[in-house]
Design an enzyme around this catalytic site. Structure first.
Site, mmCIF file in Angstrom:
data_model
loop_
_atom_site.group_PDB
_atom_site.id
_atom_site.type_symbol
_atom_site.label_atom_id
_atom_site.label_comp_id
_atom_site.label_asym_id
_atom_site.label_seq_id
_atom_site.Cartn_x
_atom_site.Cartn_y
_atom_site.Cartn_z
ATOM 1 N N LYS A 110 -48.394 -40.010 21.464
ATOM 2 C CA LYS A 110 -49.432 -40.835 22.308
ATOM 3 C C LYS A 110 -50.258 -39.562 22.946
ATOM 4 C CE LYS A 110 -49.574 -43.616 26.649
ATOM 5 N NZ LYS A 110 -48.927 -44.076 27.774
ATOM 6 N N THR A 168 -43.918 -44.139 31.899
ATOM 7 C CA THR A 168 -44.524 -43.675 33.331
ATOM 8 C C THR A 168 -45.393 -44.779 34.186
ATOM 9 O OG1 THR A 168 -46.535 -42.887 31.962
ATOM 10 C CG2 THR A 168 -44.646 -41.018 32.626
ATOM 11 N N TYR A 173 -44.525 -30.897 35.885
ATOM 12 C CA TYR A 173 -44.107 -29.899 36.963
ATOM 13 C C TYR A 173 -43.560 -28.494 36.484
ATOM 14 C CZ TYR A 173 -43.156 -27.447 41.330
ATOM 15 O OH TYR A 173 -43.071 -26.546 42.180
ATOM 16 N N ARG A 233 -51.546 -35.631 34.169
ATOM 17 C CA ARG A 233 -50.374 -36.279 35.080
ATOM 18 C C ARG A 233 -49.426 -35.111 34.903
ATOM 19 N NH1 ARG A 233 -50.651 -41.630 37.066
ATOM 20 N NH2 ARG A 233 -48.901 -41.186 38.057
ATOM 21 N N ILE A 258 -51.236 -47.110 23.370
ATOM 22 C CA ILE A 258 -50.365 -47.640 24.512
ATOM 23 C C ILE A 258 -51.210 -47.766 25.569
ATOM 24 C CG2 ILE A 258 -48.086 -46.969 25.711
ATOM 25 C CD1 ILE A 258 -47.448 -45.348 23.094
ATOM 26 N N TYR A 307 -45.648 -37.597 23.931
ATOM 27 C CA TYR A 307 -46.621 -38.211 24.907
ATOM 28 C C TYR A 307 -47.298 -37.046 25.483
ATOM 29 C CZ TYR A 307 -48.543 -40.807 28.475
ATOM 30 O OH TYR A 307 -49.084 -41.508 29.676
#
Length: 293
Positions: free
Chosen positions: A161, A44, A107, A138, A203, A133
């Site tokens: 992550k 991302t 979303y 986000r 990360i 992840y």
């Protein structure tokens, strides 16, 4: 499977918004020279949401070829469409990456069962090590430790992550998933605490601009040397914060531009770092001892 500092690599672009492969190769060499332990390409932070499928695969093939086995390459292959995520993950496997990183579907806001089935389906479709992840800030969906533990039982899902900044999740996930399941932080500000609590590395966005420092901090934390890790991390505290003054990767791409590593180009709908935020990022970089061009 992987340990230490893994950079969430940006994707450099020319002024016409095409991929700047010259700058990308220079960034790869910069990270290898600076002791980065693995490169996460087209995640991302690498603007995966605005790269098309062809570009995504081309960047992965390029990174794998230039790294040439010197350090692991992890590919960002997440998507909010399960079918698209499978296609990207297969493309990454074909490119020769060592593992894939799959962000939770953004979303859509799936249920926990939907998250479980999404990742289970991808893992069964493409036989390559896969890292979950979780970044609810986000994606608008939080993968709970219970769901992570369920997914950890799938052989090629090797870790997560975790970018919530909630350190208590380390113990929760370890208790159910076991010691073999890898835990990586995705929150630079709490990385030291995460690793000291039992995490295996991170990360990192900050590692884009301060790779050797982040490596040294993570290694100290992995060695259990809390005092050294915290002392080393002190100079990066402002950077951890100010690289998120605007949506990632806006500040970090501008910081790399100021380092003379690449242009400041970023694709819409993201825009170049605002003039009001630029002095704060510069001050954080100077505090971290980063040379500006």
């Amino acid at each position: 499977m992987f340990r230490g500092s893994m950079v969430a690599l940006v994707t450099p672009m020319l002024e016409d918004e095409s991929i700047d492969y010259v700058a990308l190769e220079a960034l790869i060499e910069f990270h290898i020279k600076s002791k980065t332990d693995a490169i996460v390409a087209v995640g991302t932070t690498g603007e995966s949401a605005t790269l098309d499928y062809k570009e995504h695969c081309e960047v992965l093939r390029f990174v794998v070829s230039k790294v040439a086995g010197r350090i692991p390459v992890i590919a960002g292959t997440g998507a909010n469409s399960t079918r698209e995520a499978i296609e990207l993950t297969q493309c990454a496997k074909d490119a020769g990456v060592d593992a894939c990183l799959l962000v939770t579907p953004y979303y859509n806001k799936p249920t926990q069962e939907g998250l479980f089935l999404h990742h289970k389906t991808i893992a069964e479709a493409v036989d390559i090590p896969q890292i979950l992840y979780n970044v609810p800030g986000r994606t608008a969906v939080d993968m709970t430790p219970k769901t992570v533990i369920r997914l950890s039982k799938i052989t090629n899902i090797i870790g997560i992550k975790e970018a919530t900044g909630d350190i208590s999740r380390v113990a929760q996930i370890k208790a159910g998933a076991g010691e073999e399941f890898d835990l990586y932080t995705g929150d630079d500000a709490t990385a030291v605490e995460f690793i000291l609590a039992g995490g295996h590395g991170g990360i990192s966005v900050t590692a884009n601009v301060a790779p050797e420092a982040v490596h040294d901090i993570y290694m100290a934390a992995l060695d259990g040397d809390a005092v050294k890790a915290q002392e080393l991390d002190a100079s990066l505290k402002a950077l951890h914060s100010d690289l998120f003054l605007e949506a990632n990767p806006i500040p970090v791409k501008w910081a790399l531009y100021r380092m003379g590593m690449m242009s400041k180009t970023i694709r819409l709908p993201l825009t170049v770092l605002s003039e009001s935020a630029q002095p704060k990022v510069v001050a954080a970089m100077e505090q971290a001892g980063i040379k500006l061009s």
